[in-house]
Write an enzyme that holds these catalytic residues in place. Structure first.
Site, mmCIF file in Angstrom:
data_model
loop_
_atom_site.group_PDB
_atom_site.id
_atom_site.type_symbol
_atom_site.label_atom_id
_atom_site.label_comp_id
_atom_site.label_asym_id
_atom_site.label_seq_id
_atom_site.Cartn_x
_atom_site.Cartn_y
_atom_site.Cartn_z
ATOM 1 N N LYS A 74 -35.417 7.463 1.012
ATOM 2 C CA LYS A 74 -34.468 8.173 1.866
ATOM 3 C C LYS A 74 -34.286 9.616 1.367
ATOM 4 C CE LYS A 74 -29.718 8.938 2.729
ATOM 5 N NZ LYS A 74 -28.401 9.026 2.241
ATOM 6 N N LYS A 108 -29.856 14.642 -1.134
ATOM 7 C CA LYS A 108 -29.619 15.701 -2.126
ATOM 8 C C LYS A 108 -29.670 15.123 -3.526
ATOM 9 C CE LYS A 108 -26.356 17.093 1.095
ATOM 10 N NZ LYS A 108 -24.997 16.668 1.403
ATOM 11 N N LYS A 117 -24.547 4.223 -5.795
ATOM 12 C CA LYS A 117 -24.307 5.448 -6.563
ATOM 13 C C LYS A 117 -24.142 5.145 -8.052
ATOM 14 C CE LYS A 117 -22.497 8.325 -2.842
ATOM 15 N NZ LYS A 117 -21.307 8.798 -2.144
#
Ligand code: ADP
Ligand code: TRP
Length: 322
Positions: A190, A193, A111
């Protein structure tokens, strides 16, 4: 009866990766398990830092889950922040969490590599997730493969706590279905969102058609034989058909003469029809936030009773009662 628990972040519109990776399994488990299913809004705060957006996403996630078949009478369905005891347990678990355990977690590294600000909550995310699982004494946790490491953190912390303070927590087992471990997005990465490559569950037919048209395929000519196992379009297509449908499509790929645009048209219809029976309920719930609120409050009461019992034990064992 086994307690099966999982949560989903209200961090955006739900997509077919969420559906096959987690939601479908949860809905099917209702028939034979004590199902605990929640909307992880505390977790979503690590990335969604706009109040109205988080609140809207929470309603939308609830409407989607309920429309797809979560039965709030049979199961326990709630919003994470309506059971604040989980924060109490997060702190307790944090005190026994070695830094190295969190430093090894790739979700945090992924992230931050994508540019998400490295706040402390993002780093401590797996401890809150462990608290979610352990406070309800869950036996089984169905998740996509990306969450496997977080499940290992939860198991480690359960074992460590039980060893240091006495038997308190059930050690949970992950449930990861290898057939649908990672659903690819329209770009082949992948589906997520946060990558903007999703195929959403409830959308308009036109938007669905346009999204499907953007699925990346190779530059093979129509007459060329093609390899379905290297094709992202096939990887998505196969989720919506049975074994016969798969074999038929594989033969069309291998024989040559296949147009990707035909497969895309067929896939649009398959996805549309798959969620057709649930669409009316989704729209009805979307117009009735009070009904959603009522259902979620009822779920929170059921969940809270279990959480209170566990946290009472933890406080006692750790010396917070005097
Ligand atoms: P996203 O990556 O879109 O933000 P979440 O992290 O909120 O999705 O995931 C919610 C649940 O859906 C998790 O159990 C996760 O493992 C599963 N999931 C999400 N994306 C996929 C995917 N592409 N394939 C399989 N499962 C997925
Ligand atoms: N981290 C999970 C995800 O992004 C969501 C989640 C939060 C969760 N708490 C959980 C999943 C507890 C299973 C159990 O998908």
């Amino acid at each position: 009866m086994k307690r099966i628990l999982s949560g989903i972040q209200p961090s955006g519109v739900l997509h077919i990766g969420n559906y096959f990776g987690m939601m479908e399994k949860m809905i099917n488990h209702q028939a034979s398990a004590d199902l605990f299913c929640f909307i992880a809004n505390y977790h979503a705060m690590t990335t969604v830092q706009d109040g109205p957006t988080l609140s809207k996403n929470t309603f939308d996630t609830a409407a989607t889950f309920l429309a797809l078949g979560i039965d709030p009478e049979k199961s326990t369905f709630w919003v994470q922040s309506d059971v604040p005891e989980v924060q109490d347990l997060t702190w307790a678990l944090s005190t026994i969490t070695p830094m190295g355990l969190l430093e090894r977690c790739h979700s945090y590294k992924d992230k931050t590599a994508k540019g998400i600000a490295a706040n402390h909550a993002l780093f401590a995310y797996p401890v809150l997730m462990a608290a979610d699982i352990l406070i309800f004494q869950s036996n089984v946790v169905p998740v996509g493969r990306d969450q496997k490491q977080h499940l290992e953190v939860a198991r480690d912390l359960a074992i460590k706590f039980n060893f240091q303070f006495g038997d308190t927590f059930t050690v949970p087992e992950p449930e990861i279905d290898d057939n649908v471990a990672v659903i690819p997005g329209v770009d082949g990465q992948k589906m997520s969102k946060s990558y903007g490559n999703t195929i959403d569950i409830f959308t308009t037919k036109e938007a669905l058609r346009q999204t499907i048209m953007t699925i990346k395929t190779d530059a093979a000519r129509v007459e060329d034989p093609k390899d379905p196992d290297k094709c992202n379009l096939y990887a998505i297509y196969k989720l919506f058909v049975d074994e016969n449908g798969r074999q038929e499509m594989r033969a069309r790929y291998k024989n040559g003469g296949l147009k990707y645009s035909d497969v895309k048209k067929e896939l649009t219809e398959l996805i549309w029809n798959k969620f057709e029976p649930n669409r009316a309920r989704y729209e009805e719930l979307s117009r009735n936030p009070d009904e959603i609120r009522r259902i979620l409050k009822m779920g929170a009461e059921k969940a809270r009773a279990v959480a209170k019992k566990t946290i009472g034990e933890v406080r006692g064992r750790m010396g917070l009662e005097y």
